[in-house]
Write a protein that holds these residues in place. Structure first.
Motif: not given
Length: 632
Positions: A194-205, A209-216, A233-235, A246-252
Motif C-alpha cells: 500500500w501507499i501511505e504518507w504523513d502530514r504535511p506531505d501530500l500524495s504527489w510530493t 511504499l509499504m510491503l507486508a507479509t500476510l499471515a494465515a 509513489l503511486q499505484q 510501483c510508479l515513482s517520480d524519483r527520476s523526475g
C-alpha cells in the motif's frame, strides 16, 4: 445585474460570440456521461457509469457482448473518502455457486454493501455511520475486502487500512499514518502493499511504499518501507512472478520501478508521466501483464499514449492511436481494456486484443457534431514569466453556418486542483462555447500534472502568482498571434480554477470583460481553517505558513483585494459543498456588490463540490453564456 448598452449584434450577421447554434446546453450535458473503475473479474468486465440525468453512479457488467446494470434502484455507487473517493467496488467469485458477489460503497451512507447481482441478496456489510470506505481491494484467498477506512471522530479524522469479511467482521491491518492509499494483495495472497504518507506531505510530493507479509489469519507482519527519501509513489502492483512494482517520480517523472530484494530498478519506459496526481483511489494507468510485458499509458506534451512494453527488452507496441487519454487499464489475459478519450469522444470503453492490437469500442460514441462543427485542440506552448514555458490547448471557433471575419472573443479555462490537468479530449462544455464563436484556451499552467515533477512543483509557494502569470501570458501570446480579440477576453474556472480566475482579475485589471467562478476559492486563509484533512496542509504548500508569511495571504486573497476587481463576475455555488464552503462565495459576492461591480450568484441547494445533476449543469452553461454575451 447591470448590462452595458449597445452590445447586441445584428441577427442577420452575428459577430463571433453571438453565433446561433443548435448544440444546446442540455445536449452538451447529456453527452457528458462518464465511466470509471474498470476491472476484469469473474469472467466479465465491470465499471461504474456516471449518469448526469439521474446524478448517480451505477455499476455495470459486460459479458458475452451484453451490458447490464446491476446496481439496485435507489442506490448509487460512490466513495467520499478524502472527499474525492475512488475504488468504490470490488468483485469476489462465488464460493459454492457460479454467482459472484459484489461489495460496493453506497453513496448515501458511505457504508459497504454485499450484493449478489444474480439474486435478490443485498445487505449492509458495515454499520459504522461515523466511517466512510474507499479504495476497495479483493483478498480472494480469504474472501474478504480490504479498504481505506475514514473515521470521523470527535475533534479528529483518522484513516487506517482494514479488512472486512463477508460476514461483516473487521480486522485492522495498518494504522498510525495520516493517510493510506491503494492497498494491493499479491495473487498468492501472502503479500500486501500500500501507499501511505504523513502530514504535511501530500500524495504527489512525498509518500511511502509499504510491503507486508500476510499471515494465515490475515493479519499483517514484517512491514517494511520500500520508498526513498524524497519521492512520490503511486499505484503499487505485483507482477506475474509476485515481485512488487510501483510508479515513482524519483527520476523526475512517474514511471514504473521494480522493487526487488537487491534494490529498486527503473523499468523501461518513456521519460514522461505515466499517471496524473493521485487525488482519487483506484487509479490504474499502468499494468504488469504476463511474460514480462507491461501495459503503459503516459502523457507527452499533454497528449496521452498507450503501448505494450517489455520490461527486459524494452520492445514497444503502440496501441489505440486515435485516442489521446487513457484511464483504468485492466486485462483478462487475452485483451487489454481501458477507458479512452479522443478529440471527438468524451469517454469510451475499449477492448484491445493483446496478440494483434485489434481495437473494439464496447461503449461510448463519437460526438454528434459534424466535422465542420467540431473544434479540435491545438497544442498551446508559449513563454511565460522568467522565460519559462507554459502549456495548454487552443480551440478555435467552429460553426459550419458561420464565417469568422474578425478575431473572436477568447474564453480562458482554468482547471481545478490546482495540481491537476486538462486533456486534449472532447469536452462538450468547450464545444458549447466554440459553437457560438468563442475561442477557448484550456490552460495547463505551471503546477499542472503531466509534465514531470519539476513542472508540477512550480506552484509550491506560488499559487496565485505563477498560474496567474501563465493566464496573462496566454492572453498576450494569442493576441499577438492574431488568434483572438484582446478587447474581448473572458475567464472561468471551478474550485481552485475559480481562485486562479479571481486572482487573474486582481492582477489583470481591465483585461477581462467578464468572469465566472464555480465554487471557487476566494479566501485561502478561510479555506485553510475549515478544509478537510486530505487538503489540510495543501494551502501552506501552495502559499506558505500564515504565521510566518501572513502578508502572502492578504496579497493573494481575492476577497482581501476585492477593491481591485472591476470585472463583472457570475458565481455558482453548491450549498452542500464541504470543500469550498458557501460562505466563501457569499462574502466575495457581497464585497464586489459593495464596490459597485456587476455581480450575479446562482446557488444549488442539493449540490456538493462539483455539480452532478444534469439540469444544474445545463443551467450553469446557459447562465454563464448569457452573462458573458451581455459584456461582449
Amino acid at each position: 445585474m447591470n448590462v452595458p448598452r449597445g452590445s447586441s449584434a445584428r441577427p442577420e450577421n452575428p459577430a463571433p460570440g453571438r453565433w446561433p447554434s443548435d448544440f444546446s446546453a442540455a445536449q452538451a450535458v447529456a453527452a457528458s456521461a462518464d465511466y470509471s473503475d474498470l476491472c476484469c473479474a469473474d469472467g466479465a468486465l465491470w465499471w461504474l457509469t456516471f449518469r448526469p440525468e439521474q446524478g448517480d453512479s451505477v455499476l455495470q457488467r459486460w459479458q458475452d457482448g451484453v451490458t447490464r446494470t446491476v446496481t439496485p434502484q435507489g442506490h448509487s455507487v460512490r466513495s467520499r473518502v478524502y472527499e474525492y473517493g475512488g475504488g468504490s467496488f470490488c468483485v469476489l467469485p462465488g464460493e459454492f455457486e457460479p454467482d459472484c458477489l459484489l461489495v460496493f460503497v453506497n453513496e448515501a451512507d458511505q457504508q459497504l454493501y454485499l450484493q449478489c447481482p444474480e439474486g435478490q441478496r443485498l445487505e449492509p456489510l458495515t454499520q459504522h455511520p461515523e466511517c466512510r470506505y474507499g479504495g476497495l481491494c479483493a483478498d480472494l484467498a480469504r474472501r474478504r475486502v480490504l479498504a481505506v477506512e475514514e473515521a470521523h471522530l470527535p475533534g479528529r479524522v483518522e484513516h487506517r487500512l482494514v479488512a472486512i469479511g463477508l460476514d461483516g467482521s473487521r480486522q485492522l491491518l495498518a494504522s498510525g499514518a495520516d493517510f493510506y492509499h491503494s492497498p494491493q494483495v499479491s495473487d498468492c495472497g501472502t503479500q500486501l502493499a500500500w501507499i501511505e504518507w504523513d502530514r504535511p506531505d501530500l500524495s504527489w510530493t512525498r509518500t511511502r511504499l509499504m510491503l507486508a507479509t500476510l499471515a494465515a489469519d490475515g493479519s499483517v507482519a514484517q512491514v517494511q518501507s520500500q520508498a526513498g527519501a524524497d519521492e512520490a509513489l503511486q499505484q503499487p502492483r505485483f507482477d506475474a512472478s509476485g515481485q512488487l512494482c510501483c510508479l515513482s517520480d524519483r527520476s523526475g517523472y512517474w514511471v514504473p520501478w521494480l522493487f526487488a530484494d537487491d534494490g529498486p530498478r527503473k523499468l523501461p519506459a518513456i521519460a514522461a508521466d505515466h499517471a496524473p496526481a493521485p487525488w482519487q483511489q483506484g487509479s490504474n494507468t499502468w499494468l504488469p501483464l504476463t511474460d514480462g510485458w507491461m501495459a503503459l499509458s503516459w502523457s507527452e506534451a499533454g497528449y496521452g499514449h498507450l503501448a505494450l512494453r517489455h520490461s527486459v527488452s524494452a520492445e514497444e507496441r503502440r496501441l489505440a492511436h486515435a485516442y489521446s487519454r487513457f484511464r483504468h487499464l485492466c486485462s483478462d489475459g487475452k485483451a487489454l481494456y481501458c477507458i479512452g478519450a479522443s478529440p471527438s469522444c468524451t469517454a469510451a470503453i475499449l477492448r484491445i486484443e493483446l496478440a494483434t492490437g485489434e481495437l473494439t469500442r464496447l461503449l461510448g460514441e463519437d460526438t454528434t457534431l459534424g466535422v465542420a462543427d467540431l473544434s479540435r485542440p491545438e497544442r498551446l506552448l508559449y513563454l511565460s514569466a522568467g522565460g519559462e514555458s507554459a502549456h495548454g490547448f487552443f480551440y478555435p471557433p467552429r460553426n459550419h453556418a458561420q464565417k469568422l471575419g474578425q478575431p473572436p472573443p477568447l474564453l480562458i479555462f482554468t482547471h481545478g486542483g490546482p495540481t491537476s490537468a486538462c486533456y486534449p479530449v472532447l469536452d462538450n462544455r468547450i464545444q458549447f462555447w466554440t459553437q457560438r464563436g468563442f475561442a477557448v484556451a484550456d490552460l495547463n499552467y505551471r503546477g499542472s500534472t503531466g509534465y514531470g515533477r519539476p513542472y508540477r512543483q512550480r506552484l509550491q509557494g506560488n499559487w496565485g502568482v505563477t498560474d496567474v502569470e501563465d493566464v496573462l501570458a496566454a492572453v498576450d501570446y494569442l493576441s499577438q498571434q492574431g488568434r483572438v480579440n484582446p478587447a474581448q477576453v473572458f475567464i472561468r474556472g471551478s474550485s481552485a480554477g475559480g481562485y486562479t480566475t479571481l486572482c487573474s482579475l486582481v492582477a489583470g485589471a481591465g483585461r477581462f470583460r467578464a468572469a465566472a467562478s464555480l465554487y471557487g476559492v476566494s479566501d485561502p486563509l478561510q479555506l485553510r481553517a475549515v478544509t478537510h484533512k486530505f487538503e489540510a496542509d495543501y494551502i501552506d504548500w501552495l502559499i506558505g505558513d500564515p504565521d510566518t508569511q501572513p502578508e502572502r495571504y492578504v496579497e493573494r486573497s481575492p476577497l482581501a483585494q476585492a477593491e481591485r476587481i472591476r470585472t463583472p463576475v457570475i458565481f455558482f455555488q453548491g450549498l452542500r459543498d464541504a470543500v469550498v464552503l458557501p460562505s466563501q462565495t457569499e462574502q466575495m459576492v457581497a464585497a464586489l456588490d459593495d464596490n459597485g461591480v456587476p455581480v450575479h450568484c446562482v446557488t444549488f441547494a442539493d449540490e456538493r463540490h462539483g455539480f452532478r445533476q444534469a439540469a444544474h449543469l445545463a443551467q450553469v452553461l446557459e447562465e454563464e453564456l448569457a452573462f458573458c454575451q451581455a459584456w461582449l
